[in-house]
Enzyme design. Structure first.
Site, PDB file in Angstrom:
ATOM      1  N   ASP A 133       0.870  -1.166   0.000  1.00 28.55           N
ATOM      2  CA  ASP A 133       0.000   0.000   0.000  1.00 28.55           C
ATOM      3  C   ASP A 133       0.916   1.229   0.000  1.00 28.55           C
ATOM      4  O   ASP A 133       2.088   1.125   0.369  1.00 28.55           O
ATOM      5  CB  ASP A 133      -0.869  -0.026   1.256  1.00 28.55           C
ATOM      6  CG  ASP A 133      -1.646   1.263   1.436  1.00 28.55           C
ATOM      7  OD1 ASP A 133      -2.309   1.694   0.486  1.00 28.55           O
ATOM      8  OD2 ASP A 133      -1.553   1.844   2.527  1.00 28.55           O
ATOM      9  N   ASP A 156      -7.084  -2.033   3.494  1.00 22.87           N
ATOM     10  CA  ASP A 156      -6.118  -3.089   3.175  1.00 22.87           C
ATOM     11  C   ASP A 156      -6.478  -4.431   3.807  1.00 22.87           C
ATOM     12  O   ASP A 156      -5.874  -5.451   3.476  1.00 22.87           O
ATOM     13  CB  ASP A 156      -4.718  -2.692   3.658  1.00 22.87           C
ATOM     14  CG  ASP A 156      -4.196  -1.448   2.966  1.00 22.87           C
ATOM     15  OD1 ASP A 156      -4.404  -1.327   1.753  1.00 22.87           O
ATOM     16  OD2 ASP A 156      -3.596  -0.598   3.642  1.00 22.87           O
ATOM     17  N   ASP A 210      -1.586  -0.726   5.904  1.00 22.70           N
ATOM     18  CA  ASP A 210      -1.862  -0.166   7.229  1.00 22.70           C
ATOM     19  C   ASP A 210      -3.313   0.221   7.441  1.00 22.70           C
ATOM     20  O   ASP A 210      -3.728   0.449   8.572  1.00 22.70           O
ATOM     21  CB  ASP A 210      -0.998   1.084   7.454  1.00 22.70           C
ATOM     22  CG  ASP A 210      -1.503   2.269   6.647  1.00 22.70           C
ATOM     23  OD1 ASP A 210      -1.686   2.115   5.428  1.00 22.70           O
ATOM     24  OD2 ASP A 210      -1.718   3.341   7.235  1.00 22.70           O
TER      25      ASP A 210
END
Length: 649
Positions: free
Chosen positions: A321, A526, A522
Site C-alpha cells: 500500500d 487493506d 496499514d
C-alpha cells in the site's frame, strides 16, 4: 475420504485441549521429574515413576492418534509414536516409553506456542457500520435503522456521521473522509452529482443523497464479506512430519515386522519402533520457527501466525500500500507560490480550520518560521468562515483571504485564476494537492502539499529486489501520485485507484499465475488484501486495529526497513528445517540398522533419539542471532528464473 464424526471422541479431545499452555508446562515438568526418579531411584515409589510420564504425556498422544484415525482416517506422526509407546510398555520398557512421550509432547508444546492468535478484524469492520440513517420525506425527516434504507430513498447525512449506504449527492456540499475505502487520509470534496460510499465519514457540511446500493450491496458490506471469505483462498502449511507420516509408519511396520520374523526377538522390533519414532522430526519445524520468531522480535516484528514464516519463504512478490506504508501518511507542504507574505496570510486563514489540508499548511508554516527563528504561530484572523467542500475565508491583517479549491475562487469571483493554475500545473502533474489562494479578490498564489516518502523506503525496496522478489504498488490514490511515489522508491509495477476489492482481485490474479504474494499495508481498506495474501504484514504503530487483526505479521514500530531481513530469515528458517529433517531421518535409519542387528535396545535407542533431538534444537537455536549479510542471496538461494507474471492493470 469422508470424515466420520464420533461425539464421544470429540468430547475427549475437547477435554484434552482445555487448560492451555500453562497446564502443558506443568505436565511436562512433572513428567520430566518422574523420569529422573525412574532412572536414578526406581524403587523410591511403589510403582515405576515412568508411568507418570506415560499417563500424562503418552495418553494424550495415543488418544489423539486414535481420534485422527477413526474420525478423519488421518495417519499422522502420532500414529507411529503411539505404536512405539504401546510396544515399549508391552515388553516392560516403561522408561523408554515415558521418554519418547515426553519428547513428543515437548515438540507439540513448542508448536502450540507458534499457533495463530485469534483475530477480530471482522468484528472491527462490523462496528464501523452505521446503526441509523435519516430518511427525508418532503419536510419530514425520519431516523430509521440503516438496514431499512431502500434504493431510491433520500438520505440526509449530518457532519461527523458515517454514510449508511452508497449513493449520489443531490443537495449540499461537504468533504468526505474516504480512508476506509481508499486508504488516503485527505477528505474528498463532494458536490451534487458526486458519488459517496457507505462506511465513509462526513467531515463538515450536511448533505442529502439518493440511496442506490443498500444492504449487502453497499461498499462497506461488500468489504466485510471480502474479509470473511479471503482466508478461504490462503494455503495452510501442513506439518512436514505429518506429510511424511504415512510412509514412515509403513516403513517402520515393515522393518519391525520383518526383523521380528527373521530373528524371533520382539525386543528388536520394539527398538525399531522406538528409534523410528519421529521425535527429532517433530521438533525440526517448531524449534526453527520459534528461534526465527525470537530473532525478528528483536527487530520490532510481531509474528501473529505460527506458519506465517513458512509461507513467507515462498513469496515471490511483495505488494505495498502507499499511504502510511511507503509514505508517512500525512500531507506536507512541498512548494509555495507567492512568497512568505502569502504563505503567512494563508496559514493565518487556515489556523482555525479543522481540515487536514489546513492543518498541514499551518504546520508547514510553523516549521518554516521556526527554522528562520521567527514567531512560530500565525496571526489569528479577525473573522473566519468554513465553506464545506470549498475551503476557508478569513479577514487577516485587513486582507480578505480565500484559501481552497478552484470552485471556491470561481464562486467568489476571483480574477486571474488561469495564471496561478498554469504555474501550479507541474506540481499537479506530480500528484500534489493544491490550495489556491486569493487576496482581496485577486488570485495570489498557491500552496502545494503531498505525502512524503519514508526515509527507509527506497533502501527497503532495493533490499527486497536483492532477494529476487518483485515489489508492487497497490494504492487507492490516483495514478499520478502513485507513479510519483513509485518512481521515488524504485517500484515499476503500479496499480492506482484501487478499492479494497481491487487489491484483493490483484492478489488473486498474481497467485493464480503461480506467485505467492505478501501484502504490506496499514489501513482498513487493506484488511481484505492482508487476509487474502499468502502473508499479510501490517504497520503495527500507525496502522488501524482492523488491518493489524487481519494480518499475519505486524511491524511494531512501523519500520519497513526490517522487511528484507524478515524475508531473508524466513528462507534461512526453511533451510534450517530441511537440514533438521534430513539429519533426523538419517539418524533414524542408522539407528534402525543398529536395532535390527541387536546393537541397540529400547532404552539406548530412546537415548540416541534424545541426542538427535538436542542436535536439532541446537541447530535451530543458531537462528536466534542470524543476520542477513552480503552472502544472504546466495545462502538463501535466489528465486529461480520463470516467466514474468502479468503486470497489474
Amino acid at each position: 475420504m469422508v470424515a466420520v464424526r464420533i461425539p464421544a471422541l470429540e468430547r475427549i479431545e475437547e477435554i484434552m485441549d482445555a487448560g492451555g499452555v500453562r497446564k502443558d508446562v506443568v505436565l511436562l515438568a512433572v513428567s520430566a521429574l518422574a523420569l529422573a526418579v525412574s532412572f536414578f531411584a526406581p524403587d523410591l515409589l511403589p510403582f515405576d515413576p515412568a508411568w507418570i510420564a506415560i499417563v500424562l504425556c503418552g495418553a494424550p498422544i495415543v488418544i489423539g492418534a486414535l481420534i485422527g484415525l477413526v474420525t478423519e482416517f488421518d495417519v499422522k506422526a502420532d500414529v507411529l509414536v503411539s505404536m512405539a509407546l504401546i510396544a515399549a510398555v508391552a515388553i516392560g520398557e516403561n522408561f523408554a516409553a515415558g521418554e519418547v512421550a515426553l519428547i513428543m509432547q515437548l515438540g507439540a508444546l513448542l508448536e502450540e506456542l507458534t499457533v495463530a492468535k485469534a483475530r477480530a478484524g471482522i468484528e472491527g469492520l462490523v462496528e464501523l457500520s452505521p446503526r441509523t440513517a435519516h430518511i427525508v420525506h418532503g419536510e419530514d425527516v425520519r431516523t430509521v435503522p440503516a438496514q431499512d434504507v431502500q434504493a431510491g430513498d433520500v438520505v440526509r447525512v449530518l457532519p461527523g456521521e458515517t454514510v449508511a449506504v452508497d449513493g449520489t449527492v443531490i443537495n449540499g456540499c461537504t468533504s468526505i473522509d474516504e480512508s476506509v475505502m481508499t486508504g488516503e487520509p485527505l477528505p474528498v470534496d463532494k458536490a451534487p452529482g458526486d458519488q459517496v460510499k457507505s462506511g465513509t465519514v462526513n467531515q463538515f457540511g450536511a448533505f442529502e443523497m439518493r440511496a442506490e446500493r443498500v444492504g449487502e450491496n453497499s461498499s462497506l458490506a461488500r468489504m466485510i464479506s471480502l474479509v470473511e471469505s479471503a482466508d478461504a483462498g490462503k494455503a495452510k502449511i501442513v506439518r512436514l512430519a505429518d506429510r511424511w507420516a504415512t510412509w514412515i509408519v509403513v516403513v517402520a511396520l515393515v522393518a519391525a515386522g520383518g526383523t521380528w520374523m527373521a530373528t524371533g526377538e520382539i525386543i528388536r522390533a520394539v527398538t525399531i519402533l522406538v528409534v523410528f519414532c519421529p521425535c527429532a522430526l517433530v521438533l525440526a519445524t517448531p524449534t526453527a520457527i520459534m528461534a526465527a520468531i525470537g530473532n525478528v522480535t528483536k527487530h520490532g516484528i510481531l509474528v501473529r501466525e505460527g506458519d506465517a514464516l513458512e509461507r513467507l519463504a515462498t513469496v515471490r512478490k511483495v505488494a505495498f500500500d502507499k499511504t502510511g506504508t511507503l509514505t508517512h501518511g500525512s500531507p506536507r507542504v512541498t512548494a509555495v507560490s507567492g512568497g512568505d507574505r502569502l504563505y503567512s496570510l494563508v496559514a493565518s486563514a487556515e489556523s482555525m480550520s479543522e481540515h487536514p489540508l489546513g492543518k498541514a499548511v499551518v504546520r508547514g508554516w510553523r516549521e518554516r518560521a521556526t527554522a528562520k527563528e521567527n514567531a512560530a504561530d500565525p496571526v489569528s484572523p479577525a473573522t473566519f468562515e468554513m465553506i464545506p467542500g470549498r475551503g476557508v475565508r478569513a479577514f487577516v491583517q485587513e486582507n480578505d483571504v480565500l484559501a481552497g479549491n478552484r470552485r471556491l475562487l470561481l464562486e467568489q469571483g476571483v480574477l486571474d485564476i488561469e495564471e496561478i493554475e498554469a504555474s501550479s500545473l507541474p506540481h499537479a502533474d506530480q500528484g500534489c494537492t493544491l490550495v489556491l489562494a486569493a487576496v482581496n479578490g485577486r488570485a495570489a498564489g498557491f500552496v502545494a502539499l503531498s505525502d512524503t516518502v519514508r526515509d527507509t523506503a527506497r533502501k527497503t525496496i532495493e533490499g527486497i529486489k536483492t532477494l529476487g522478489i518483485e515489489p508492487i504498488l497497490l494504492t487507492g490514490d490516483h495514478d499520478r501520485a502513485a507513479r510519483r511515489i513509485a518512481a521515488q522508491v524504485g517500484i515499476e509495477n503500479v496499480s492506482a485507484n484501487c478499492l479494497p476489492e481491487s487489491k484483493t482481485a490483484a492478489i488473486e490474479r498474481l497467485e493464480a499465475a503461480g506467485d505467492a504474494v505478501c501484502m504490506v499495508g496499514d489501513g482498513i481498506n487493506d484488511a481484505p488484501a492482508l487476509k487474502r495474501a499468502t502473508v499479510g504484514i501490517a504497520m503495527g504503530g500507525t496502522g488501524s486495529d482492523i488491518a493489524v487483526d487481519a494480518a499475519d505479521i505486524a511491524l511494531v514500530h512501523d519500520d519497513i526497513a526490517a522487511l528484507p531481513h524478515l524475508l531473508a530469515i524466513s528462507r534461512r528458517m526453511m533451510t534450517t528445517i530441511k537440514l533438521n529433517m534430513t539429519f533426523s531421518m538419517a539418524l533414524n535409519f542408522i539407528a534402525i540398522a543398529l536395532a535390527m542387528t541387536g546393537v541397540l535396545d529400547p532404552v539406548v535407542g530412546a537415548l540416541v533419539h534424545n541426542a538427535g533431538s538436542i542436535m536439532v534444537i541446537a541447530n535451530s537455536a543458531t537462528l536466534l542471532s542470524w543476520k542477513a549479510g552480503r552472502a544472504s542471496k546466495a545462502t538463501h538461494g535466489p528465486l529461480e528464473d520463470r516467466d514474468a507474471s502479468p503486470t497489474l492493470p
